[in-house]
Design an enzyme around this catalytic site. Structure first.
Site, PDB file in Angstrom:
ATOM      1  N   ARG A  54       0.852  -1.187   0.000  1.00 20.93           N
ATOM      2  CA  ARG A  54       0.000   0.000   0.000  1.00 20.93           C
ATOM      3  C   ARG A  54       0.880   1.226   0.000  1.00 20.93           C
ATOM      4  O   ARG A  54       2.097   1.141   0.169  1.00 20.93           O
ATOM      5  CB  ARG A  54      -1.003   0.026   1.143  1.00 20.93           C
ATOM      6  CG  ARG A  54      -0.717  -0.760   2.382  1.00 20.93           C
ATOM      7  CD  ARG A  54       0.456  -0.269   3.165  1.00 20.93           C
ATOM      8  NE  ARG A  54       0.333   1.162   3.463  1.00 20.93           N
ATOM      9  CZ  ARG A  54       1.322   1.963   3.754  1.00 20.93           C
ATOM     10  NH1 ARG A  54       2.565   1.481   3.790  1.00 20.93           N
ATOM     11  NH2 ARG A  54       1.147   3.235   4.021  1.00 20.93           N
ATOM     12  N   GLY A  55       0.258   2.388  -0.212  1.00 20.29           N
ATOM     13  CA  GLY A  55       1.016   3.612  -0.400  1.00 20.29           C
ATOM     14  C   GLY A  55       1.114   3.869  -1.890  1.00 20.29           C
ATOM     15  O   GLY A  55       1.468   2.971  -2.660  1.00 20.29           O
ATOM     16  N   ALA A  56       0.785   5.090  -2.299  1.00 23.24           N
ATOM     17  CA  ALA A  56       0.654   5.385  -3.726  1.00 23.24           C
ATOM     18  C   ALA A  56       1.891   4.986  -4.546  1.00 23.24           C
ATOM     19  O   ALA A  56       1.768   4.277  -5.546  1.00 23.24           O
ATOM     20  CB  ALA A  56       0.309   6.861  -3.914  1.00 23.24           C
ATOM     21  N   ARG A  94      -7.611  -0.356  -6.892  1.00 23.68           N
ATOM     22  CA  ARG A  94      -7.890   0.728  -5.949  1.00 23.68           C
ATOM     23  C   ARG A  94      -8.046   2.030  -6.738  1.00 23.68           C
ATOM     24  O   ARG A  94      -7.253   2.330  -7.638  1.00 23.68           O
ATOM     25  CB  ARG A  94      -6.766   0.858  -4.900  1.00 23.68           C
ATOM     26  CG  ARG A  94      -6.625  -0.446  -4.075  1.00 23.68           C
ATOM     27  CD  ARG A  94      -5.790  -0.222  -2.841  1.00 23.68           C
ATOM     28  NE  ARG A  94      -6.495   0.592  -1.866  1.00 23.68           N
ATOM     29  CZ  ARG A  94      -5.903   1.173  -0.823  1.00 23.68           C
ATOM     30  NH1 ARG A  94      -4.609   1.064  -0.657  1.00 23.68           N
ATOM     31  NH2 ARG A  94      -6.620   1.887   0.018  1.00 23.68           N
ATOM     32  N   GLN A 201      -1.772   1.842  10.223  1.00 22.32           N
ATOM     33  CA  GLN A 201      -0.503   1.952   9.502  1.00 22.32           C
ATOM     34  C   GLN A 201       0.520   2.756  10.290  1.00 22.32           C
ATOM     35  O   GLN A 201       1.725   2.534  10.135  1.00 22.32           O
ATOM     36  CB  GLN A 201      -0.730   2.595   8.126  1.00 22.32           C
ATOM     37  CG  GLN A 201      -1.470   1.727   7.130  1.00 22.32           C
ATOM     38  CD  GLN A 201      -2.970   1.973   7.153  1.00 22.32           C
ATOM     39  OE1 GLN A 201      -3.506   2.483   8.144  1.00 22.32           O
ATOM     40  NE2 GLN A 201      -3.655   1.634   6.086  1.00 22.32           N
ATOM     41  N   ASP A 242      -2.055  10.379  -1.799  1.00 28.66           N
ATOM     42  CA  ASP A 242      -2.423   9.350  -2.771  1.00 28.66           C
ATOM     43  C   ASP A 242      -2.729   9.966  -4.128  1.00 28.66           C
ATOM     44  O   ASP A 242      -2.579   9.322  -5.161  1.00 28.66           O
ATOM     45  CB  ASP A 242      -3.604   8.540  -2.261  1.00 28.66           C
ATOM     46  CG  ASP A 242      -3.170   7.704  -1.060  1.00 28.66           C
ATOM     47  OD1 ASP A 242      -3.138   8.248   0.056  1.00 28.66           O
ATOM     48  OD2 ASP A 242      -2.800   6.536  -1.265  1.00 28.66           O
ATOM     49  N   ASN A 252      -5.405  11.954   0.818  1.00 23.96           N
ATOM     50  CA  ASN A 252      -4.504  11.092   1.587  1.00 23.96           C
ATOM     51  C   ASN A 252      -5.359  10.302   2.572  1.00 23.96           C
ATOM     52  O   ASN A 252      -6.578  10.501   2.665  1.00 23.96           O
ATOM     53  CB  ASN A 252      -3.445  11.946   2.305  1.00 23.96           C
ATOM     54  CG  ASN A 252      -2.306  11.113   2.886  1.00 23.96           C
ATOM     55  OD1 ASN A 252      -1.798  10.202   2.223  1.00 23.96           O
ATOM     56  ND2 ASN A 252      -1.913  11.395   4.112  1.00 23.96           N
ATOM     57  N   LYS A 253      -4.726   9.421   3.273  1.00 24.07           N
ATOM     58  CA  LYS A 253      -5.407   8.535   4.230  1.00 24.07           C
ATOM     59  C   LYS A 253      -6.421   9.298   5.078  1.00 24.07           C
ATOM     60  O   LYS A 253      -6.167  10.410   5.522  1.00 24.07           O
ATOM     61  CB  LYS A 253      -4.345   7.893   5.133  1.00 24.07           C
ATOM     62  CG  LYS A 253      -4.856   6.956   6.206  1.00 24.07           C
ATOM     63  CD  LYS A 253      -5.724   5.828   5.693  1.00 24.07           C
ATOM     64  CE  LYS A 253      -5.043   4.996   4.636  1.00 24.07           C
ATOM     65  NZ  LYS A 253      -6.033   4.135   3.907  1.00 24.07           N
TER      66      LYS A 253
END
Lengths: 352, 352
Positions: A54-56, A94, A201, A242, A252-253
């Site tokens: 995960r993470g762009a 995603r 996370q 993201d 973002n998250k």
């Protein structure tokens, strides 16, 4: 302290020996360091969907390798169809991180440039490109780190949300890369790591990276950020993204927007660290960024154990959007962009 | 739907038969409904410390009964000493909720008024007083509920943080009492329950109460509140309080301040529902409210399972302070207090 191995953490690896993609299963961290062997595109897609990777930027690099994985065993007759299907499968994993689409589009350019050389040569070119993308991502992050570290003053206590570290990239990290660079330059006081519900996370991954890097930090619940700021305990915020829209609005998250609003109230500079591959000139503003809604049970259950009543339904937005006016600067590999962002972003994207 | 039993949830009960205090162990909800039998003051103190009973009014009522428990088996010769020790033990459990101190001071008045009648008569008077305190708390909450329900418009989507429900009081609840009254009057659209890390009083307790009351709700992570508000999905916020200062600054569960700042940015009215026993005229402002810091492992572990690296230390403030300027009104049993709070609070406390 001896110089730490700052990019020792690398969550993505290609095995030439096994001709497959290796992904560190981040759902098992910090307890277990287990590597997933992805031999089919479905393995890569599933790993992205369930947040094993995960993470762009990390999603982008994984998708690049995924294109290579998807051509495994293809014949000269069917490899274009296989490429299309592979790209579609990966693209559907995603919706929010634009690096995914970006990588798939770049990969298609490579594919088209070499498709007439046959499947094996074309696959080899894609693999070469993916490896290059991976190593360039690390280099980009190191440059971003240096650019961002200059913003720090000695002793700064910085807060970060979620994990925009080595684990969210090919290595070194975006926001955590900036923090690591500031630490290496002796400007960092302490990091506040918020846990980042629902999937923790921060508590699981950023804390793990802080331990590996030897950076002093404290964990807090997401809802503690206001208390920390009202007590004057936060000097700076750095988060990843993201997707950054053409006007600087940043997805973002979930929870990032809340941190930005609090930072604004308390006069704490709020920075977004993101490579240019995260900036999408085709998304005019944050309103057009698609926001993934994930399963209710990520919130209602914890480690397989249901915490709320059996009937409880949760609303689980995976991301939120921070409007550009709350952002003090966007730290990129070509410098720190400032408002007005339409213009600074246009200039940054036009650079070589 | 038939009329629900709105005050059917009561977490505190005195057993004449067993001459002991019964407390619903809220750490086990929603999975188990287990009652603790408190026969010694240490049992009551431990239950308060470990949050088996929590919420400012519930702590106050429990402490009142705790004074009775503490006199069990005392003789005419030593019951004053026992009372002093009991009061001290209870007073040392938790620093923020002022209802605890308030109940102990009221209890001492009862004690002093009847100490010359001997231990049995004095204890009987204390028990009578504690029972009266308990039933008056429920009545106070019902009145607060009615006062607060008038603030609602039909279809309002209201957000509440933590649990200020029946479980946090002798019954009916403060913030949840207001929500229940608004629901009964047909003005409530939906409740947003935030989970309230680290101990998930929202996900475990408020969700459980919503189910019992038949009120429509959705659970969200604490960090989702910004996203909800920026999407226009929240019309109103109602929370409880652990202590309200003389100027209206309100201490409540960590994360409340963050919700208030977000509400302010989005023009969402933010209300505090608190009985007058939660207002402390001897605390001038929020700066003087002592904020409890709880164990790190409430954050680093979950259900006994460590989620962050072994070495991780958390900073775990149990409460934060919302300044009066972010509060649209304080809903009490004598009406909804408005700014300037120094004056409205002084008037409210002077009423019979």
């Amino acid at each position: 302290m001896s110089t730490p191995e700052f990019h020792a953490i690398a969550p993505i690896s290609w095995s030439d020996e096994h001709d497959c993609l290796l992904l560190l299963d981040q759902t098992l961290l910090p307890d277990e360091e287990t590597w997933l062997h992805c031999r089919q595109v479905e393995d890569v897609a599933a790993a992205i969907k369930r947040l094993s990777v995960r993470g762009a930027p990390a999603i982008g690099v994984s998708a690049a390798y995924g294109l290579v994985v998807g051509l495994h065993g293809a014949s000269d007759d069917d490899f274009r169809r296989r490429f299309d299907e592979t790209s579609e499968t990966l693209g559907a994993t995603r919706p929010t991180a634009v690096n995914l689409r970006w990588a798939l589009e770049k990969g298609r350019e490579v594919f088209e440039a070499h498709a007439d050389e046959g499947v094996e040569a074309c696959r080899a070119k894609l693999l070469e490109w993916a490896k290059d993308l991976q190593s360039r991502d690390v280099q980009t992050n190191r440059t971003m780190g240096d650019n961002g570290a200059h913003l720090f003053q000695e002793g700064d206590r910085v807060l970060t949300h979620c994990n925009a570290g080595a684990l969210a990239t090919a290595g070194y990290g975006t926001a955590v890369g900036v923090i690591a660079s500031a630490f290496r330059e002796g400007r960092l006081g302490q990091v506040w790591v918020d846990e980042t519900r629902p999937l923790l996370q921060g508590a699981r991954l950023t804390a793990w990276e802080m331990e590996k890097l030897g950076i002093p930090y404290r964990l807090v619940t997401d809802s503690s950020v206001g208390a920390l700021m009202s007590r004057g305990l936060v000097d700076r915020v750095v988060v990843g993204a993201d997707r950054v829209a053409a006007n600087g609005d940043a997805a973002n998250k979930i929870g990032t927007y809340t941190v930005a609003v609090l930072a604004n109230r308390h006069g704490v500079p709020f920075y977004v660290a993101a490579p240019r591959s995260t900036i999408d000139p085709r998304t005019p503003t944050g309103n057009e960024i698609p926001i993934e809604i994930r399963d209710s049970d990520e919130v209602t259950a914890f480690g397989g154990h249901r915490v709320s009543p059996r009937e409880t339904e949760a609303m689980n937005f995976a991301f939120d959007v921070t409007p550009n006016e709350l952002i003090a600067g966007i730290i990129t590999e070509v410098g720190v962009l400032e408002a007005p962002y339409e213009e600074s972003i246009r200039r940054a994207l036009a650079m070589d």
